[in-house]
Design an enzyme around this catalytic site. Structure first.
Site, PDB file in Angstrom:
ATOM      1  N   SER A  40       8.321   4.406  54.572  1.00 15.68           N
ATOM      2  CA  SER A  40       9.394   4.073  55.509  1.00 15.68           C
ATOM      3  C   SER A  40      10.759   4.400  54.921  1.00 15.68           C
ATOM      4  O   SER A  40      11.746   4.378  55.633  1.00 15.68           O
ATOM      5  CB  SER A  40       9.321   2.594  55.876  1.00 15.68           C
ATOM      6  OG  SER A  40       9.224   1.817  54.714  1.00 15.68           O
ATOM      7  N   ASN A  66      14.290   3.030  61.241  1.00 13.94           N
ATOM      8  CA  ASN A  66      14.872   2.099  60.264  1.00 13.94           C
ATOM      9  C   ASN A  66      16.378   2.290  60.102  1.00 13.94           C
ATOM     10  O   ASN A  66      17.088   1.357  59.746  1.00 13.94           O
ATOM     11  CB  ASN A  66      14.143   2.190  58.923  1.00 13.94           C
ATOM     12  CG  ASN A  66      12.814   1.446  58.981  1.00 13.94           C
ATOM     13  OD1 ASN A  66      12.688   0.458  59.703  1.00 13.94           O
ATOM     14  ND2 ASN A  66      11.828   1.908  58.244  1.00 13.94           N
ATOM     15  N   HIS A 122       5.251   8.571  59.946  1.00 15.64           N
ATOM     16  CA  HIS A 122       5.580   7.148  59.829  1.00 15.64           C
ATOM     17  C   HIS A 122       5.130   6.373  61.067  1.00 15.64           C
ATOM     18  O   HIS A 122       5.648   6.573  62.161  1.00 15.64           O
ATOM     19  CB  HIS A 122       7.103   7.002  59.618  1.00 15.64           C
ATOM     20  CG  HIS A 122       7.547   5.605  59.362  1.00 15.64           C
ATOM     21  ND1 HIS A 122       8.763   5.120  59.759  1.00 15.64           N
ATOM     22  CD2 HIS A 122       6.924   4.573  58.739  1.00 15.64           C
ATOM     23  CE1 HIS A 122       8.873   3.857  59.399  1.00 15.64           C
ATOM     24  NE2 HIS A 122       7.779   3.506  58.781  1.00 15.64           N
ATOM     25  N   GLU A 161       6.928   8.622  63.841  1.00 18.17           N
ATOM     26  CA  GLU A 161       7.991   9.541  63.424  1.00 18.17           C
ATOM     27  C   GLU A 161       7.339  10.651  62.596  1.00 18.17           C
ATOM     28  O   GLU A 161       6.621  10.360  61.633  1.00 18.17           O
ATOM     29  CB  GLU A 161       9.032   8.809  62.578  1.00 18.17           C
ATOM     30  CG  GLU A 161       9.866   7.818  63.374  1.00 18.17           C
ATOM     31  CD  GLU A 161      10.876   7.058  62.509  1.00 18.17           C
ATOM     32  OE1 GLU A 161      12.027   6.936  62.924  1.00 18.17           O
ATOM     33  OE2 GLU A 161      10.506   6.570  61.426  1.00 18.17           O
TER      34      GLU A 161
HETATM   35  N1  3HC Z   1      -3.715  -5.224  65.708  1.00 16.75           N
HETATM   36  C1  3HC Z   1      -4.212  -4.742  66.869  1.00 16.75           C
HETATM   37  N2  3HC Z   1      -3.826  -5.174  68.084  1.00 16.75           N
HETATM   38  C2  3HC Z   1      -2.918  -6.156  68.127  1.00 16.75           C
HETATM   39  C3  3HC Z   1      -2.356  -6.723  66.957  1.00 16.75           C
HETATM   40  C4  3HC Z   1      -2.793  -6.211  65.716  1.00 16.75           C
HETATM   41  N3  3HC Z   1      -2.306  -6.666  64.560  1.00 16.75           N
HETATM   42  N4  3HC Z   1      -1.461  -7.669  67.334  1.00 16.75           N
HETATM   43  C5  3HC Z   1      -1.455  -7.709  68.676  1.00 16.75           C
HETATM   44  N5  3HC Z   1      -2.333  -6.787  69.150  1.00 16.75           N
HETATM   45  C6  3HC Z   1      -2.586  -6.474  70.562  1.00 16.75           C
HETATM   46  C7  3HC Z   1      -3.229  -7.612  71.303  1.00 16.75           C
HETATM   47  O1  3HC Z   1      -4.626  -7.541  71.250  1.00 16.75           O
HETATM   48  C8  3HC Z   1      -2.705  -7.397  72.732  1.00 16.75           C
HETATM   49  O2  3HC Z   1      -3.457  -6.374  73.369  1.00 16.75           O
HETATM   50  P1  3HC Z   1      -3.629  -6.350  75.001  1.00 16.75           P
HETATM   51  O3  3HC Z   1      -2.251  -6.344  75.582  1.00 16.75           O
HETATM   52  O4  3HC Z   1      -4.393  -5.085  75.261  1.00 16.75           O
HETATM   53  O5  3HC Z   1      -4.383  -7.601  75.308  1.00 16.75           O
HETATM   54  C9  3HC Z   1      -1.309  -6.817  72.528  1.00 16.75           C
HETATM   55  O6  3HC Z   1      -1.294  -6.289  71.195  1.00 16.75           O
HETATM   56  C10 3HC Z   1      -0.262  -7.869  72.683  1.00 16.75           C
HETATM   57  O7  3HC Z   1      -0.565  -8.910  71.758  1.00 16.75           O
HETATM   58  P2  3HC Z   1      -0.326 -10.458  72.032  1.00 16.75           P
HETATM   59  O8  3HC Z   1      -0.465 -10.744  73.509  1.00 16.75           O
HETATM   60  O9  3HC Z   1      -1.164 -11.243  71.091  1.00 16.75           O
HETATM   61  O10 3HC Z   1       1.150 -10.733  71.552  1.00 16.75           O
HETATM   62  P3  3HC Z   1       2.505 -10.115  72.027  1.00 16.75           P
HETATM   63  O11 3HC Z   1       2.506  -9.779  73.474  1.00 16.75           O
HETATM   64  O12 3HC Z   1       3.522 -11.022  71.459  1.00 16.75           O
HETATM   65  O13 3HC Z   1       2.564  -8.718  71.241  1.00 16.75           O
HETATM   66  C11 3HC Z   1       3.296  -7.449  69.394  1.00 16.75           C
HETATM   67  C12 3HC Z   1       2.488  -8.653  69.853  1.00 16.75           C
HETATM   68  C13 3HC Z   1       2.651  -6.151  69.921  1.00 16.75           C
HETATM   69  C14 3HC Z   1       3.277  -7.451  67.888  1.00 16.75           C
HETATM   70  C15 3HC Z   1       4.752  -7.566  70.008  1.00 16.75           C
HETATM   71  O14 3HC Z   1       5.279  -8.831  69.693  1.00 16.75           O
HETATM   72  C16 3HC Z   1       5.701  -6.511  69.486  1.00 16.75           C
HETATM   73  O15 3HC Z   1       5.722  -5.387  69.960  1.00 16.75           O
HETATM   74  N6  3HC Z   1       6.534  -6.880  68.504  1.00 16.75           N
HETATM   75  C17 3HC Z   1       7.475  -5.960  67.861  1.00 16.75           C
HETATM   76  C18 3HC Z   1       6.748  -5.189  66.789  1.00 16.75           C
HETATM   77  C19 3HC Z   1       7.631  -4.186  66.141  1.00 16.75           C
HETATM   78  O16 3HC Z   1       8.817  -4.063  66.397  1.00 16.75           O
HETATM   79  N7  3HC Z   1       7.012  -3.416  65.221  1.00 16.75           N
HETATM   80  C20 3HC Z   1       7.722  -2.436  64.455  1.00 16.75           C
HETATM   81  C21 3HC Z   1       8.126  -3.044  63.173  1.00 16.75           C
HETATM   82  S1  3HC Z   1       9.075  -1.941  62.210  1.00 16.75           S
HETATM   83  C22 3HC Z   1       7.943  -1.070  61.347  1.00 16.75           C
HETATM   84  O17 3HC Z   1       6.750  -1.257  61.427  1.00 16.75           O
HETATM   85  C23 3HC Z   1       8.504   0.009  60.484  1.00 16.75           C
HETATM   86  C24 3HC Z   1       8.488  -0.309  59.042  1.00 16.75           C
HETATM   87  O18 3HC Z   1       8.928   0.815  58.354  1.00 16.75           O
HETATM   88  C25 3HC Z   1       9.338  -1.500  58.660  1.00 16.75           C
END
Ligand code: 3HC
Length: 294
Positions: free
Chosen positions: A119, A190, A140, A152
Site C-alpha cells: 500500500s 491512500n 493493490h 489499483e
Molecule cells: N470477507 C468476505 N466477505 C465479507 C467480509 C469479509 N471479511 N466482511 C463482510 N463481508 C460481506 C458480507 O458477507 C456481506 O455480503 P452480502 O451483502 O452478500 O450479504 C457484505 O460483505 C456486507 O457485510 P455486512 O452486512 O456484514 O456488513 P456491512 O454492510 O457493514 O459491510 C463492509 C461490511 C463491506 C466491510 C463495509 O462496512 C465497508 O465497505 N466498509 C469500508 C471498508 C473499506 O473502506 N475498505 C478499504 C480499507 S483501505 C484499504 O484496504 C487499503 C489499505 O492500503 C489500507
C-alpha cells in the site's frame, strides 16, 4: 497467453482474500506462508468465506468445491516457480520484500509477472532486486478483498505497457474494477484516504466531536459505510500509522503527519479490531464501545 496459474505469497488478511478471488475466477492458485500453521489458518478462512457464499446462494456447492480444488497451500517458494503471475502480500517491510523478490527472480522463468500488493512501499525500489523491471508492477487490493470492487494497478516508469494492460485485464477477470495509477507513494486511494483518517484523529484530539459523533457524521452525513475511526480500527492503527510515515517521508507535508494520539495508541498496542481495542473496545465484537481517549 492468459494468466492461468497464480502464486500468492502471504496468506494473511489480504493474501487469503487475493487467493480466494483468483481461485473463484478460475485460476490455479498456490499460496505460500512461512509455516504450515499459517497456511492452514489462511486456507481455513478462505473455506469459511466460500461456504458463506454458498449459504447466501451466490455460489453453488459445485462452485465452492471447484474453487477450493484450484487452491493449494505451501511453505516453500519452489512451488511457485511455474506461475504466470506472482502476487506478493507479505509484511510491509522493504528488506523482507526485497529478499523475497530476489529469491523469486532466481526461481521463476523470465515470463512470470511480479506484482506487489503493497500500500505504500515503492514498486520501483522492489523491482531493482530483479532483472525484470519491465514485468514488475503493483496490484493493490482493498480489505475485505472478496467484497471491495476496486484494484489499483500501478506502473513504474520501467513497466512494459503491454504487461500493464495484461494485468488490468486480469483484474477485470477477477470481477474487480481496475484503476490505472503510477508509482507515487499512496497511489490514488491512500493519497486521499490517509489524510482524511488522520484529520479525523486530529478532530478528536481537538475536541471537535466524540468518537461516535465523528463516525456518525461521516456515515450519515456523507454516506460512508464506516465512520473514519471505525475504519481506522478496521484497517489497523499500526498499518495506517506506518503508511502515514512513509507518505510523510516522501512528501514532507503536514497532512500526512501522524497525529500524537495515533502514535501513542500504536505504542500502547491499541491497534484496532485485531488487537481487541483501538478507538473502540471490541470485548463484545458485535457491540463495540467507544474508548475514553481524550
Ligand atoms: N470477507 C468476505 N466477505 C465479507 C467480509 C469479509 N471479511 N466482511 C463482510 N463481508 C460481506 C458480507 O458477507 C456481506 O455480503 P452480502 O451483502 O452478500 O450479504 C457484505 O460483505 C456486507 O457485510 P455486512 O452486512 O456484514 O456488513 P456491512 O454492510 O457493514 O459491510 C463492509 C461490511 C463491506 C466491510 C463495509 O462496512 C465497508 O465497505 N466498509 C469500508 C471498508 C473499506 O473502506 N475498505 C478499504 C480499507 S483501505 C484499504 O484496504 C487499503 C489499505 O492500503 C489500507
Amino acid at each position: 497467453m492468459a494468466i492461468q496459474k497464480v502464486g500468492v505469497v502471504g496468506c494473511g488478511l489480504m493474501g487469503s482474500g487475493i487467493a480466494q478471488v483468483c481461485a473463484q475466477a478460475g485460476c490455479t492458485v498456490v499460496v505460500r506462508e512461512v509455516s504450515q500453521e499459517l497456511v492452514d489458518k489462511g486456507l481455513k478462512s478462505i473455506e469459511k468465506n466460500l461456504q458463506r457464499l454458498v449459504e447466501k446462494g451466490t455460489f453453488t456447492e459445485a462452485d465452492r468445491g471447484a474453487a477450493r480444488g484450484r487452491l493449494s497451500g505451501t511453505v516453500t517458494l519452489d512451488a511457485l516457480k511455474d506461475c504466470d503471475l506472482i502476487i506478493e502480500a507479505i509484511i510491509e517491510q522493504l528488506p523482507a520484500k526485497k529478499e523475497l523478490w530476489s529469491a523469486l527472480e532466481k526461481l521463476c522463468p523470465k515470463t512470470t509477472i511480479f506484482a506487489s500488493n503493497t500500500s505504500s512501499i515503492s514498486i520501483t525500489e522492489m523491482a531493482t532486486v530483479t532483472a525484470r523491471p519491465d514485468r514488475f508492477l503493483g496490484l493493490h487490493f482493498f480489505n475485505p478483498v472478496p467484497v471491495m470492487k476496486l484494484v489499483e494497478v500501478i506502473r513504474t516508469i520501467a513497466t512494459d505497457p503491454a504487461v500493464f494492460e495484461e494485468i488490468v485485464e486480469f483484474a477485470k477477470r477477477l470481477g474487480k474494477t481496475p484503476v490505472r495509477t503510477s508509482d507515487r507513494t499512496g497511489f490514488i486511494v491512500n493519497r486521499l484516504l490517509v489524510p482524511y483518517l488522520l484529520d479525523a484523529v486530529r478532530a478528536l484530539e481537538e475536541g471537535v466531536g466524540s468518537i461516535e459523533d465523528i463516525d456518525n457524521s461521516m456515515k450519515l452525513g456523507c454516506g460512508h459505510p464506516m465512520g473514519p475511526l471505525t475504519l481506522l480500527d478496521f484497517v489497523g492503527l499500526d498499518t495506517t500509522h506506518y503508511i502515514a510515515n512513509v507518505m510523510f517521508d516522501e512528501f514532507k507535508e503536514r497532512r500526512f503527519a501522524s497525529p500524537p494520539l495515533l502514535k501513542r495508541m500504536v505504542l500502547a498496542g491499541w491497534n484496532g479490531r485485531k488487537a481487541g481495542r483501538g478507538f473502540y473496545d471490541y470485548a463484545d465484537p458485535k457491540n463495540p464501545k467507544p474508548m475514553q481517549l481524550t
